[in-house]
Enzyme design. Structure first.
Site, mmCIF file in Angstrom:
data_model
loop_
_atom_site.group_PDB
_atom_site.id
_atom_site.type_symbol
_atom_site.label_atom_id
_atom_site.label_comp_id
_atom_site.label_asym_id
_atom_site.label_seq_id
_atom_site.Cartn_x
_atom_site.Cartn_y
_atom_site.Cartn_z
ATOM 1 N N GLY A 9 39.185 -46.056 37.176
ATOM 2 C CA GLY A 9 38.894 -47.569 37.691
ATOM 3 C C GLY A 9 37.759 -47.444 38.489
ATOM 4 N N ARG A 12 33.982 -50.151 39.383
ATOM 5 C CA ARG A 12 33.991 -51.181 40.401
ATOM 6 C C ARG A 12 34.924 -51.154 41.390
ATOM 7 N NH1 ARG A 12 36.645 -55.734 37.814
ATOM 8 N NH2 ARG A 12 37.346 -54.717 35.877
ATOM 9 N N ARG A 34 37.075 -48.709 31.663
ATOM 10 C CA ARG A 34 37.720 -49.225 30.438
ATOM 11 C C ARG A 34 36.613 -49.686 29.460
ATOM 12 N NH1 ARG A 34 41.762 -53.942 30.832
ATOM 13 N NH2 ARG A 34 39.887 -54.540 32.109
ATOM 14 N N ASP A 60 41.194 -46.451 27.878
ATOM 15 C CA ASP A 60 42.026 -47.575 28.496
ATOM 16 C C ASP A 60 43.324 -46.693 29.094
ATOM 17 O OD1 ASP A 60 44.272 -49.329 28.931
ATOM 18 O OD2 ASP A 60 43.487 -50.772 27.263
ATOM 19 N N VAL A 61 43.635 -46.635 30.153
ATOM 20 C CA VAL A 61 44.805 -45.839 30.681
ATOM 21 C C VAL A 61 46.038 -46.134 30.147
ATOM 22 C CG1 VAL A 61 43.522 -45.187 32.934
ATOM 23 C CG2 VAL A 61 45.126 -47.367 32.893
ATOM 24 N N SER A 140 50.588 -50.929 46.583
ATOM 25 C CA SER A 140 49.966 -52.150 47.192
ATOM 26 C C SER A 140 51.094 -52.577 48.144
ATOM 27 C CB SER A 140 49.863 -53.151 46.075
ATOM 28 O OG SER A 140 49.786 -54.653 46.440
ATOM 29 N N TYR A 153 53.792 -57.142 38.630
ATOM 30 C CA TYR A 153 52.610 -56.094 39.362
ATOM 31 C C TYR A 153 53.722 -55.497 40.545
ATOM 32 C CZ TYR A 153 48.670 -55.208 42.280
ATOM 33 O OH TYR A 153 47.627 -54.587 43.149
ATOM 34 N N SER A 154 54.340 -56.260 41.198
ATOM 35 C CA SER A 154 55.159 -55.653 42.403
ATOM 36 C C SER A 154 55.961 -54.421 41.787
ATOM 37 C CB SER A 154 56.027 -56.656 42.944
ATOM 38 O OG SER A 154 55.381 -57.484 43.509
HETATM 39 P P1 NDP Z 1 39.291 -54.196 40.354
HETATM 40 O O1 NDP Z 1 39.608 -55.411 39.481
HETATM 41 O O2 NDP Z 1 38.133 -54.483 41.252
HETATM 42 O O3 NDP Z 1 38.759 -53.088 39.189
HETATM 43 C C1 NDP Z 1 39.609 -52.328 38.326
HETATM 44 C C2 NDP Z 1 39.034 -51.087 37.942
HETATM 45 O O4 NDP Z 1 40.189 -50.688 37.112
HETATM 46 C C3 NDP Z 1 37.916 -51.492 37.019
HETATM 47 O O5 NDP Z 1 37.155 -50.090 37.170
HETATM 48 C C4 NDP Z 1 38.499 -51.453 35.559
HETATM 49 O O6 NDP Z 1 37.452 -50.832 34.658
HETATM 50 C C5 NDP Z 1 39.607 -50.626 35.751
HETATM 51 N N1 NDP Z 1 40.707 -50.860 34.692
HETATM 52 C C6 NDP Z 1 41.478 -51.833 34.613
HETATM 53 N N2 NDP Z 1 42.300 -52.042 33.668
HETATM 54 C C7 NDP Z 1 42.054 -50.758 33.079
HETATM 55 C C8 NDP Z 1 42.721 -50.002 31.820
HETATM 56 N N3 NDP Z 1 43.766 -50.452 31.324
HETATM 57 N N4 NDP Z 1 42.164 -48.810 31.603
HETATM 58 C C9 NDP Z 1 41.045 -48.298 32.364
HETATM 59 N N5 NDP Z 1 40.780 -48.655 33.222
HETATM 60 C C10 NDP Z 1 41.013 -49.853 33.893
HETATM 61 O O7 NDP Z 1 40.472 -53.705 41.003
HETATM 62 P P2 NDP Z 1 40.419 -53.478 42.557
HETATM 63 O O8 NDP Z 1 39.437 -52.416 42.788
HETATM 64 O O9 NDP Z 1 40.809 -54.567 43.327
HETATM 65 O O10 NDP Z 1 41.959 -52.578 42.608
HETATM 66 C C11 NDP Z 1 42.022 -51.081 42.506
HETATM 67 C C12 NDP Z 1 43.394 -50.743 42.664
HETATM 68 O O11 NDP Z 1 43.934 -51.191 43.849
HETATM 69 C C13 NDP Z 1 44.492 -51.379 41.665
HETATM 70 O O12 NDP Z 1 45.287 -50.349 41.276
HETATM 71 C C14 NDP Z 1 44.947 -52.338 42.354
HETATM 72 O O13 NDP Z 1 46.152 -52.425 42.002
HETATM 73 C C15 NDP Z 1 45.169 -51.971 43.894
HETATM 74 N N6 NDP Z 1 45.264 -52.764 44.902
HETATM 75 C C16 NDP Z 1 44.130 -53.789 45.151
HETATM 76 C C17 NDP Z 1 44.238 -54.426 46.078
HETATM 77 C C18 NDP Z 1 43.103 -55.833 46.254
HETATM 78 O O14 NDP Z 1 43.307 -56.650 47.099
HETATM 79 N N7 NDP Z 1 42.285 -55.478 45.577
HETATM 80 C C19 NDP Z 1 45.442 -54.568 46.991
HETATM 81 C C20 NDP Z 1 46.358 -53.612 46.596
HETATM 82 C C21 NDP Z 1 46.288 -52.856 45.666
HETATM 83 P P3 NDP Z 1 36.382 -51.826 33.839
HETATM 84 O O15 NDP Z 1 35.378 -52.184 34.939
HETATM 85 O O16 NDP Z 1 35.743 -50.951 32.876
HETATM 86 O O17 NDP Z 1 37.175 -53.075 33.440
#
Ligand code: NDP
Length: 241
Positions: A9, A12, A34, A60-61, A140, A153-154
Site C-alpha cells: 500500500g 499513497r 492494488r 490485491d492483498v 490503529s 476495521y477494529s
Molecule cells: P490510504 O487509503 O491513503 O492508502 C491505502 C493504500 O493501500 C493504497 O496504497 C492502496 O493501493 C492500498 N490498498 C488498499 N486496499 C488494497 C488491497 N486490497 N490490495 C492491495 N493494496 C491495497 O490509507 P492510509 O495510508 O491512510 O492507511 C495506511 C494504513 O494505516 C492502513 O492499514 C490503515 O488502516 C492504517 N491506519 C491509517 C490511519 C489514518 O488515519 N489514515 C489511522 C490508523 C491506521 P491503491 O492506491 O492501488 O488503491
C-alpha cells in the site's frame, strides 16, 4: 544492514511516506499497490532518484494466489526481503446493525488475511538469508480502543496485534523483530470526509497526524538500534490514548 524492503500500500498515504523514508535510510524498496499503478511508479521513480533500487509490485492483498505468485517470483529473481511493512488497508464504516456482510468480509480479507497472504511467503526466505529482519504491521488506535462505526476495521486492527505478537515469539531466535505501529488520525485519503475539525478536541496535541510522523517511527524500527524492540505495539496518535 539488509537491503530490500516491501511496503504494501505504498502508492499513497502512510505507505508512500514509509517507502520514501526507508529509501532515505538506505533501503531498496518494493513499492506496492492494488490499482493505482501510475502513482506507485512515481514513488518508485523518486526512490531511484535517491540512488536506491525500486520495483513496483501490483496485486490485491486479499488475493492469496496472486500475492504468493508475485512475491515468490520477485524473491527468486531479487533475493529475500530484509523487511516488510504491511500498510495496505481499507475501511468500510457503518453502524454495526447496518453493516453488511460485504462490509465485514472485504475489511477482514484485506486487512487481516492480507497480513498472512503477504508475510507468509516472505518469512522462510528471510529466515534462510540469516541476516535477521523486520516485520511491521499498521494497526490503529481503533484496534486498541475500538471505534464507533468500525467494528469490522477494529477487529482486523486488533487481530494484527495478536498476529504480530505471536509471530514475534516464533521469529525471535532468528533475529527478526515483529511489531505493530498504531497510528491515531493521520491526514490521508483514508480519513477524507470522515472526521470533522471537532475531533481535534479529543486529541491532546489538538491536530491530526502526518504520514511522515508514522514513517519516522517505522524508520526507527528498521534501525540496528531498534534490534531489541519486538512484540510491541507503538502508538503514534497525538496522545489520543
Ligand atoms: P490510504 O487509503 O491513503 O492508502 C491505502 C493504500 O493501500 C493504497 O496504497 C492502496 O493501493 C492500498 N490498498 C488498499 N486496499 C488494497 C488491497 N486490497 N490490495 C492491495 N493494496 C491495497 O490509507 P492510509 O495510508 O491512510 O492507511 C495506511 C494504513 O494505516 C492502513 O492499514 C490503515 O488502516 C492504517 N491506519 C491509517 C490511519 C489514518 O488515519 N489514515 C489511522 C490508523 C491506521 P491503491 O492506491 O492501488 O488503491
Amino acid at each position: 544492514m539488509g537491503s530490500s524492503v516491501l511496503v504494501t500500500g505504498s502508492s499513497r498515504g502512510i505507505g508512500k511516506a514509509i517507502a520514501l523514508r526507508l529509501a532515505r535510510e538506505g533501503y531498496d524498496v518494493a513499492v506496492h499497490c492494488r490499482g493505482n499503478r501510475e502513482a506507485a511508479e512515481i514513488v518508485a521513480r523518486d526512490i531511484r532518484a535517491m540512488g536506491q533500487r525500486s520495483w513496483v509490485l501490483q496485486f490485491d492483498v486479499s488475493d492469496r494466489a496472486a500475492a504468493h505468485s508475485i512475491l515468490t517470483s520477485h524473491i527468486e529473481s531479487e533475493g529475500a526481503f530484509y523487511g516488510v511493512v504491511c500498510s495496505a488497508g481499507i475501511t468500510r464504516d457503518n453502524a454495526f446493525p447496518a453493516m453488511t456482510g460485504e462490509d465485514w468480509d472485504s475489511v477482514i480479507h484485506t486487512n487481516l488475511d492480507g497480513f498472512y497472504n503477504v508475510v507468509q511467503p516472505l518469512v522462510m526466505p528471510m529466515v534462510s538469508a540469516r541476516q535477521g529482519g523486520r516485520v511491521v504491521a499498521l494497526s490503529s488506535v481503533a484496534g486498541l480502543a475500538g471505534n464507533r462505526g468500525q467494528v469490522n476495521y477494529s477487529a482486523t486492527k486488533a487481530g494484527l496485534i495478536g498476529a504480530t505478537k505471536a509471530l514475534a515469539i516464533e521469529l525471535g531466535k532468528r533475529g527478526i523483530t515483529v511489531n505493530c505501529v498504531a497510528p491515531g488520525i493521520i491526514e490521508t485519503d483514508m480519513i477524507e470526509g470522515t472526521f470533522a475539525d471537532e475531533a481535534k478536541k479529543l486529541i491532546p496535541l489538538r491536530r491530526f497526524g502526518r504520514a511522515e510522523e508514522v514513517a519516522g517511527m517505522i524508520a526507527y524500527l528498521f534501525r540496528d538500534e531498534a534490534g531489541y524492540v519486538t512484540r510491541q505495539v507503538i502508538s503514534v496518535n497525538g496522545g489520543m490514548l
